[in-house]
Design a protein around this motif. Structure first.
Motif, short mmCIF file in Angstrom:
data_model
loop_
_atom_site.label_atom_id
_atom_site.label_comp_id
_atom_site.label_asym_id
_atom_site.label_seq_id
_atom_site.Cartn_x
_atom_site.Cartn_y
_atom_site.Cartn_z
N ARG A 1 -74.37 -80.14 -25.90
CA ARG A 1 -75.14 -79.18 -25.27
C ARG A 1 -75.03 -79.58 -23.77
N PRO A 2 -74.86 -78.48 -22.69
CA PRO A 2 -74.84 -78.92 -21.73
C PRO A 2 -76.04 -79.78 -21.09
N ILE A 3 -77.35 -79.10 -21.31
CA ILE A 3 -78.27 -79.77 -20.61
C ILE A 3 -78.58 -81.30 -21.21
N LEU B 1 -76.23 -83.43 -19.47
CA LEU B 1 -76.46 -83.90 -18.25
C LEU B 1 -77.57 -84.62 -17.99
N ARG C 1 -71.98 -69.12 -16.60
CA ARG C 1 -72.22 -70.24 -15.69
C ARG C 1 -71.27 -70.11 -14.79
N ARG D 1 -65.51 -74.30 -21.48
CA ARG D 1 -66.03 -73.85 -22.83
C ARG D 1 -65.89 -74.96 -23.69
N ALA E 1 -70.69 -69.96 -21.23
CA ALA E 1 -70.22 -70.73 -20.33
C ALA E 1 -69.35 -69.89 -19.10
N PHE F 1 -77.21 -80.37 -8.62
CA PHE F 1 -78.00 -81.27 -9.09
C PHE F 1 -78.74 -82.11 -8.04
N LEU G 1 -71.48 -81.73 -16.98
CA LEU G 1 -70.95 -81.14 -15.59
C LEU G 1 -69.93 -80.03 -15.81
N LYS H 1 -69.26 -78.31 -18.50
CA LYS H 1 -69.69 -77.12 -19.04
C LYS H 1 -70.46 -76.60 -18.02
N ALA H 2 -71.34 -77.05 -17.18
CA ALA H 2 -72.27 -76.42 -16.21
C ALA H 2 -71.58 -75.47 -15.30
N ARG I 1 -71.95 -87.28 -19.02
CA ARG I 1 -72.27 -86.37 -18.08
C ARG I 1 -71.27 -85.87 -17.65
N LEU J 1 -77.88 -72.98 -18.75
CA LEU J 1 -77.77 -74.13 -19.20
C LEU J 1 -78.42 -74.40 -20.54
#
Ligand SMILES: Nc1ncnc2c1ncn2[C@@H]1O[C@H](COP(=O)(O)OP(=O)(O)O)[C@@H](O)[C@H]1O
Ligand SMILES: [Mg+2]
Lengths: 279, 410
Positions: free
Chosen positions: B402-404, B407, A102, B326, A99, A110, B319, B321-322, B315, A75
């Motif tokens: 950006r994913p993080i 999130l 992941r 893409r 991506a 989480f 998620l 993306k996590a 969020r 991430l």
């Protein structure tokens, strides 16, 4: 001191001759830039985690556990250092390729579940399959939900599930794509101890029966004792990396009360009053 | 991940945020409804006006006197009845109605009206397609013209002014025009539409009566002045040719050598028609413009709500993306959402526009209001464009998160 229950778990499974590192990080650093300041959170971490391991990462708040997990989960990217995931160097990949990594290699769980609003459990679990372009989604999602004991809750919305059940949906979502590993950042942090035990049971079962590699962060030494290996972080460095002699089996051992845990710390057992009042 | 999946995801998230989706569509609905409805209204007015003019006779030319444009010639030689006879013999011309106008005061009992009396020929009826109404009356005949008879045909408004009721039958009654006794022989049908003043406020007398009894319009050589000629051409196609022939003939008759010295003008109903349709065309364009602005406002509404939605769903984006979405997947999800919103709004807007034109048509039965395919296509095109254009920025913003960071968003 409370007693250890010397119950053997999967330790006895034969070690492979040349263990394959699922995670291989070498001298990873991560620095957050905040305007004029920069904060180095990870200060050179090297770690290898092999297939089938069950590792907990511990450390005080702010020691960089989540930062490390985010890098392990692709991430986030390290500021320097190398990260080989399943043999592939992912530390220099672009966002689009990441991506895919992941999606195929990692299942992330989480602390705050991160389920989609007003979406059924089945749909939540299908999500990684959708982005992975996998067919036969609902069968696979259903199987994943069954493996976390939610086979009867396929059509439930998050609002209709307890915290422990929601986290189990999240775990099903993490494992549905058959990833190389499951990463969990304080998965029991938002749960009461009974739900926490349920979640631990599932993790142990996945690790024992399916050999899934699991890495998770916890604050709780009791939870950490259920894993096979504990990595301790402090101020962005690994200060200890030990194997657990005899991991506990979730649900088999009653968790000691605070009083019992602290027993050895006190000068005297009681502080005033009749002894009978404090049983 | 293919487009069908993006569609499914987009539809699901629209269903999850149903109320917001409906509110967003409302902006587009109103915008497209306005475009479609008002355009159809404008078109209806355009068609109605040009229809009215065609009924006035698209194959009619008007010849009148005018001041020469050059300024070197100052004399205006009047048009005469002899010239009218000559013009009637030109090829391609069916008939010529001449008219001589004098101002007059009509007096019936104690009521009086002042107006411009039209001295007309008997063929006025054919040329203008306007007849006396069916109450026993008649129009001016050739005999009346030969006799310079003191007879008058009234318009309905004049009847109303003199006798208090437009439906009153004044036939065979006497009245005074400029002090002379005239007999009413007919009342014209009510005539509405066209441009300008009330056509029913009129009175017609034989042209010879106007020329010799109410005025002295005789010129040297025994001819009589006329104010205006209406020339009916055999067919629409012959109009240009006939105009040229009349101009050549009159230039000779009036000794005109240099262009710009012409003291007459030959005009075409079609010219008037095209300038009127230009005006109504501008009206349609104006209505379309106004409604286009409301469409723009609707589009900005979509962008606004999409931006709010992207922020609110940070969020969720993280998620997605996590678990492997893409940037392109997120982009297409949000873009499809906004396109769907505006297309649904557009479809409902077309229905609204159709209702507007139905209601407009019921309120004003003279207007023939119908949805035209082009306005429907335009509305659909515009609304999908609005969806893409105003959806692109929020969608791109979502795609680039950006994913993080997404999130961690609270
Ligand atoms: N995105 C960020 N920007 C700036 N500082 C951050 C960011 N993420 C974490 N930090 C800081 O890095 C340190 C370590 O954070 P974290 O890895 O979340 O610790 P832990 O999970 O062990 O509690 C903390 O001091 C935190 O404030
Ligand atoms: Mg943390």
């Amino acid at each position: 001191m409370f007693k250890w229950f010397n119950r053997k778990t999967t330790e006895s499974v034969a070690e492979p001759e040349a263990p394959k590192a699922v995670i291989d990080i070498r001298d990873i650093t991560r620095t957050y830039e905040m305007g004029e300041f920069s904060l180095q959170v990870l200060k050179g971490i090297s770690l290898q985690i092999f297939k089938g391991e069950f590792v907990s990462i511990m450390g005080p708040s702010g020691s960089g556990k989540s930062t490390l997990m985010n890098i392990l989960g692709a991430l986030d990217q390290p500021t320097s250092g190398e990260y080989f995931l399943d043999g592939v160097d992912v530390s220099k990949l672009g966002e689009t390729t990441l991506a895919g990594v992941r999606n195929k290699k990692i299942g992330f769980v989480f602390q705050s579940f991160n389920l989609l609003r007003r979406t059924t459990a089945l749909r939540q679990v299908e999500l990684p399959l959708v982005y992975g372009g996998v067919s036969g989604r609902s069968q696979k999602a259903k199987a994943a939900l069954e493996s976390v004991g939610l086979g009867q809750r396929l059509d439930h919305l998050p609002s209709e599930l307890s915290g422990g059940q929601q986290q189990r949906v999240a775990i099903a979502r993490a494992l549905v794509n058959e990833p190389a590993m499951i990463l969990a950042d304080e998965p029991t942090g938002n749960l009461d101890s009974r739900s926490g035990t349920e979640v631990m049971q599932i993790f142990q079962q996945l690790n024992r029966d399916q050999g899934i590699t699991i890495v998770f962060v916890t604050h709780d030494p009791w939870i950490a004792r259920h894993t096979k290996r504990v990595v301790m972080l402090r101020d962005g460095k690994i200060v200890a990396d030990r194997h657990v002699a005899a991991p506990l089996v979730a649900g088999e051992t009653e968790r000691p009360s605070e009083a019992e845990e602290l027993e050895g710390v006190f000068k005297e057992a009681y502080y005033g009053g009749a002894k009978a009042e404090y049983t | 991940m293919n487009l069908i999946e993006s569609f499914r995801i987009a539809i699901n998230s629209l269903m999850i945020n149903r109320l917001r989706a409906i509110l967003t569509t409302l902006g587009i609905l109103i915008g497209v409804g306005a475009v479609v409805g008002l355009t159809s209204l404008g078109r209806g007015v355009e068609n109605y006006v040009s229809g009215q003019f065609t009924s006035l006779g698209a194959n009619t030319l008007t010849v009148s006197s005018t001041r020469p444009s050059s300024g070197t010639r100052t004399v205006i030689q009047p048009l005469t009845d002899k010239e009218a006879i000559a013009i009637a013999r030109l090829p391609g011309i069916q008939r010529v109605a001449t008219q001589y106008n004098v101002s007059g005061t009509l007096l019936a009992g104690t009521e009086s009206v002042s107006l411009t009396l039209n001295g007309v020929t008997a063929n006025y009826v054919e040329v203008n397609e306007w007849r006396p109404r069916n109450d026993g009356g008649r129009f001016i005949s050739q005999q009346d013209i030969n006799d310079a008879a003191r007879v008058v045909v009234l318009g309905e408004s004049t009847v109303e002014d003199l006798y208090g009721d437009p439906n009153f039958n004044p036939i065979n009654l006497s009245l005074q025009i400029n002090g002379r006794i005239f007999t009413v022989i007919g009342v014209m049908e009510n005539r509405s539409g066209g441009a300008g003043a009330d056509q029913n406020a009129a009175a017609f007398v034989p042209i010879s009566t106007a020329q010799s009894r109410l005025d002295n319009a005789r010129v040297r050589g025994g001819a009589y002045k006329v104010s205006q000629m209406q020339v009916q051409v055999e067919s629409k196609d012959a109009i240009e040719m006939s105009m040229a022939a009349i101009e050549v003939y009159l230039a000779g008759a009036h000794d005109i050598i240099y262009s710009g010295d012409e003291d007459f003008r030959v005009s075409n109903q079609g010219d008037l028609l095209s300038s009127i349709t230009q005006v109504t065309g501008i009206l349609t364009l104006f209505l379309a413009g106004v409604s286009g602005i409301s469409l723009l406002v609707g589009g900005i509404g979509i962008m606004n709500i999409m931006l709010v939605s992207v922020t609110e769903r940070t969020r969720e984006i993280g998620l997605r993306k996590a678990v492997g979405a893409r940037g392109l997947d997120i982009l297409s999800q949000f873009l499809i959402e906004s396109i769907l919103l505006s297309l649904i709004g557009g479809a409902l807007g077309i229905v609204l526009g159709w209702l507007i034109s139905l209601i407009g048509g019921a309120l004003v039965p003279d207007l023939d209001l119908s949805l035209t395919l082009d306005s429907v296509l335009l509305a659909t095109g515009i609304s999908s464009f609005v969806g893409v254009f105003f959806g692109l920025y929020p969608a791109n913003r979502a795609a680039r998160m950006r994913p993080i960071e997404a999130l961690r968003f609270e």
